[in-house]
Scaffold this motif. Structure first.
Motif: not given
Length: 472
Positions: A42-44, A383-387
């Motif tokens: 997320x920070x990246x 979806x994939x960020x949450x996984x």
């Protein structure tokens, strides 16, 4: 997201990667690992490094798009007559000397299913020789005349060589895991980006079509680099790193599909036009040709996209739809290479820059900085960020792993929220898992537990691909 509307030339802007001010002091940093858990991604996605990678990719991408000068069409195939500047010629020689290390790192004769440990010898020799190679090909003054930074505590001050060395070594796979993948390819792209920031590449030559230096970087450095990597993959039977297997675009590379589709896109009539979002260059091979091995082989020496597909055909056997279903579905796109190019940039953002298994080993220094971009927008929680993998908790879950490759992600960055010419939108082939034309037959037998081997250093030495779940 809807495609951007046409804008007037006066308001059109296509950012390029910044170069450092030679008159101002700069504090170099030894690149270090920062992405340790999934939430670090997320920070990246709000970092200056992410912004700069996006700008550099789109800058190189636009340079490869054909140009129309009145009734004359100018394209940029691999075979085009091109005069590369001296800095690019030095990089080509650097790649040749790096490839020659293979002769000093023989294959290990012991049994091993994947990855010959002779690759560790290659990597050890590269690490031992890299300082000498950098001093030979980047003599004092060629990197902008920057000196060493200030000493901090007992640590020796870092200089530009420390930063470019980290990305150069990272571009040649992992000696520990005996693999190579898109994360290593990203590291080599950062190596080139560092050189750009340090003012290594010359200015745009007078009289040349805009983007001449960028084209020399892609066609004169990146494509030769890919050839070296393909030899290493074949010779040492390197495993794919961070691959989705049959559901990935490619086991090892992504950039040749971006720049290769740009080579074949609809031409620009003026430099103020946005990068085309659909259409093909007159006379360009059809997207469907990529699914035909004979045609892909015929085009491999001219176009980066087909060069990458032809290498897949070298190492994988069987129907193209079976071992490369994503590329097979893309070959059915009827809106031309511009549409494919747009989708490739979207997919690169989602499947390379936004995935923990791919970017976890990317190091951050001063040139590609972990610092937050003040103009960054918060990443969209898809979806994939949450996984993404979560921090390990004793007795608790370790994360849900990565999502399917058709999941959404965030859009490519732009300074102060500026659009960079390619919208981040749903890829034209996304929406559901690819299905082979003719329907999905019943699930076939389980994948084999043993794989045939061939002559070391040849395509026959690669392992057989695991069949798609619907394969007979």
């Amino acid at each position: 997201m809807d495609p951007p509307q046409p804008v007037s030339p006066a308001t059109t802007s296509f950012p390029t990667l910044e170069t450092l001010d030679r008159s101002a002091p700069h504090h170099f940093l030894r690149p270090a690992k920062r992405i340790n858990v999934g939430t670090d991604v997320d920070h990246f996605l709000t970092s200056k490094a992410y912004r700069d990678i996006g700008i550099f990719v789109l800058q190189l991408n636009r340079a490869l798009v054909p140009r129309k000068h009145g009734s004359k069409l100018e394209t940029f195939p691999l075979t085009a007559s091109r005069t590369d500047p001296e800095p690019v010629l030095r990089l080509q020689e650097l790649l040749r000397k790096t490839e020659a290390i293979v002769d000093d790192a023989p294959l290990d004769q012991g049994p091993r299913r994947f990855g010959n440990i002779g690759f560790r010898t290659f990597h050890t020799l590269l690490e031992q020789r890299v300082d000498g190679l950098l001093q030979e090909f980047f003599p004092e003054g060629t990197l902008g005349g920057f000196g060493q930074g200030q000493q901090v505590g007992d640590e020796q001050p870092a200089g530009p060589m420390d930063e470019i060395k980290a990305y150069l070594l990272g571009g040649f796979g992992s000696s520990q895991r005996l693999d190579y993948g898109t994360g290593h390819e990203l590291s080599f792209l950062a190596f080139l980006g560092c050189l750009w920031k340090l003012g290594y590449f010359p200015a745009q030559p007078e009289g040349e079509t805009p983007g001449a230096i960028e084209r020399s970087i892609v066609l004169g450095v990146l494509e030769p680099y890919l050839k070296v990597i393909r030899r290493l993959i074949l010779h040492y039977s390197l495993e794919p790193a961070g691959s989705h297997g049959v559901w990935g675009l490619d086991d090892h590379s992504f950039l040749p599909y971006i720049f290769g589709s740009a080579q074949l896109s609809c031409p620009l009539a003026s430099e103020s036009e946005p990068t085309p979002l659909e259409g093909s260059s007159p006379g360009a091979p059809r997207p469907s040709d990529a699914a035909k091995a004979e045609l892909a082989e015929n085009h491999r020496t001219s176009w980066m996209y087909f060069s990458a597909v032809a290498f897949i055909n070298d190492v994988k056997k069987g129907p193209f739809w079976e071992h490369s279903p994503i590329l097979f579905d893309i070959s059915g796109i009827r809106d031309g290479w511009g549409k494919i190019n747009k989708g490739m940039i979207k997919m690169f953002n989602a499947e390379v820059l936004s995935k923990f298994p791919v970017v976890q080993h990317f190091p951050f220094g001063s040139l590609f900085s972990w610092d937050t971009d003040p103009a960054a927008q918060a990443p969209v929680k898809s979806v994939h960020m949450a996984s993404q993998p979560a921090p390990s908790v004793p007795g608790g879950p370790t994360g849900a792993g990565t999502a399917a490759p058709w999941a959404n992600a965030t859009r490519m960055p732009g300074p102060a929220g500026q659009q960079l010419g390619i919208p981040y939108s749903k890829a034209p082939w996304a929406g559901a898992p690819p299905t082979p034309r003719g329907g999905a037959p019943d699930t076939g037998p389980p994948p084999p537990t043993a794989f045939p081997r061939g002559v070391p250093g040849t395509a026959s030495n690669q392992h057989s691909v695991t069949k798609a779940p619907w394969a007979k």
